[in-house]
Design an enzyme around this catalytic site. Structure first.
Site, mmCIF file in Angstrom:
data_model
loop_
_atom_site.group_PDB
_atom_site.id
_atom_site.type_symbol
_atom_site.label_atom_id
_atom_site.label_comp_id
_atom_site.label_asym_id
_atom_site.label_seq_id
_atom_site.Cartn_x
_atom_site.Cartn_y
_atom_site.Cartn_z
ATOM 1 N N ASP A 86 1.001 -1.165 0.097
ATOM 2 C CA ASP A 86 -0.027 -0.102 0.032
ATOM 3 C C ASP A 86 0.964 1.258 0.093
ATOM 4 O OD1 ASP A 86 -2.654 0.918 0.236
ATOM 5 O OD2 ASP A 86 -2.013 2.086 1.949
HETATM 6 C C1 LIG Z 1 2.902 8.810 -5.908
HETATM 7 C C2 LIG Z 1 2.648 7.566 -7.025
HETATM 8 C C3 LIG Z 1 1.583 6.634 -6.875
HETATM 9 N N1 LIG Z 1 1.449 5.743 -7.612
HETATM 10 C C4 LIG Z 1 0.576 4.468 -7.661
HETATM 11 C C5 LIG Z 1 0.884 3.523 -7.085
HETATM 12 C C6 LIG Z 1 -0.496 2.521 -6.669
HETATM 13 O O1 LIG Z 1 -1.051 1.673 -7.633
HETATM 14 C C7 LIG Z 1 -1.371 3.811 -6.244
HETATM 15 C C8 LIG Z 1 -1.532 3.745 -4.783
HETATM 16 O O2 LIG Z 1 -2.622 3.199 -4.515
HETATM 17 P P1 LIG Z 1 -2.653 1.748 -3.557
HETATM 18 O O3 LIG Z 1 -3.864 1.932 -2.637
HETATM 19 O O4 LIG Z 1 -1.641 1.817 -2.926
HETATM 20 O O5 LIG Z 1 -2.893 0.728 -4.685
HETATM 21 P P2 LIG Z 1 -3.687 0.312 -5.868
HETATM 22 O O6 LIG Z 1 -4.922 0.602 -5.271
HETATM 23 O O7 LIG Z 1 -3.321 0.897 -7.146
HETATM 24 O O8 LIG Z 1 -3.768 -1.227 -6.002
HETATM 25 P P3 LIG Z 1 -3.869 -2.415 -5.125
HETATM 26 O O9 LIG Z 1 -4.431 -1.695 -3.915
HETATM 27 O O10 LIG Z 1 -4.623 -3.224 -5.644
HETATM 28 O O11 LIG Z 1 -2.544 -2.961 -4.969
HETATM 29 O O12 LIG Z 1 -0.777 5.067 -6.659
HETATM 30 C C9 LIG Z 1 2.019 5.563 -8.866
HETATM 31 O O13 LIG Z 1 1.840 4.960 -9.625
HETATM 32 N N2 LIG Z 1 3.061 6.919 -9.278
HETATM 33 C C10 LIG Z 1 3.242 7.700 -8.178
HETATM 34 O O14 LIG Z 1 4.201 8.576 -8.397
#
Ligand SMILES: Cc1cn([C@H]2C[C@H](O)[C@@H](COP(=O)(O)OP(=O)(O)OP(=O)(O)O)O2)c(=O)[nH]c1=O
Length: 215
Positions: A86
């Site tokens: 997360d």
């Molecule tokens: C800050 C930042 C976040 N992110 C993304 C990563 C995560 O996919 C998302 C954060 O949300 P999360 O809730 O961590 O993950 P998710 O809902 O996408 O996937 P899952 O819970 O099924 O594992 O933001 C980027 O891709 N690039 C960035 O620079």
């Protein structure tokens, strides 16, 4: 005569299967970057923070909940470990999740503008426990990266929202995409910001018998 490292390579049993409890395409790509091919497990959980929950406790709890939900949905007896993670963007001590709408995204980008924030990713790895144990064993790590952003004009934030990129990203930006234009500098792990700290992840997986470089 001394044998070369190539000649003395031990033979390995079949590699363990890795499971990934995540719908994030970034997490899959990051694991593929390490040469791994996880089986993706879909598991939904409630990601609402508890009142006054500190950001590090929040991401750690949510990563563990995602992993437990994924473990419960494994289609077969697991033949290897399961990973979940997360990511939250933290500013003024508050975790920012994924923006629900344009207004939320614009206020997140306004908060991040011309300041340094922290990106926290918690990773949980579950594996079959010792013989006789009913619950899987659990290992976790937490990675922090400090990200400094330049000033973001409200008109730029709106155009950025309209690009579609901020929608499914914590803090409403993606460092691996167009959002890189706002990032002046960072201190810590880059892959952590994208959603999975690869240095720490490789070490956790190695403890569970998943070798990133099988030598
Ligand atoms: C800050 C930042 C976040 N992110 C993304 C990563 C995560 O996919 C998302 C954060 O949300 P999360 O809730 O961590 O993950 P998710 O809902 O996408 O996937 P899952 O819970 O099924 O594992 O933001 C980027 O891709 N690039 C960035 O620079």
């Amino acid at each position: 005569m001394q044998s070369s490292p190539l000649q003395s390579r031990p033979r390995h049993p079949e590699p363990l299967q890795l499971y990934l409890a995540s719908q994030s395409p970034r997490r899959l790509q990051l694991l593929e970057q390490l040469g791994l091919s996880p089986v993706v497990i879909i598991a939904e959980i409630d990601e609402t923070p508890e009142p006054d929950e500190p950001p590090d406790a929040y991401v750690t709890r949510i990563a563990a909940a995602k992993a437990q939900a994924g473990w419960a949905r494994l289609p077969e007896a697991p033949t290897g470990p399961l990973l979940a993670a997360d990511t939250a963007v933290v500013i003024d001590g508050r975790p920012l999740g994924k923006p629900a709408d344009a207004e939320t995204a614009l206020s997140m980008l306004a908060l991040l503008s011309d300041r340094t924030h922290e990106v926290l990713t918690a990773v949980t790895v579950l594996a079959v426990g010792p013989e006789g144990a009913r619950a899987p064993s659990q290992r976790q790590c937490l990675s922090r990266t400090a990200v400094r952003m330049r000033k973001i004009e409200p008109s730029e934030a709106l155009s950025y929202w309209e690009s579609g990129e901020p929608r499914d990203k914590a803090g409403a930006y993606a460092i691996q995409g167009l959002g890189a234009m706002f990032v002046e500098s960072l201190h810590g792990s880059y892959s952590n910001v994208v959603g999975l700290p690869l240095y720490e992840t490789a070490a956790l997986l190695r403890e569970q018998g998943i070798e990133v470089l099988r030598s």
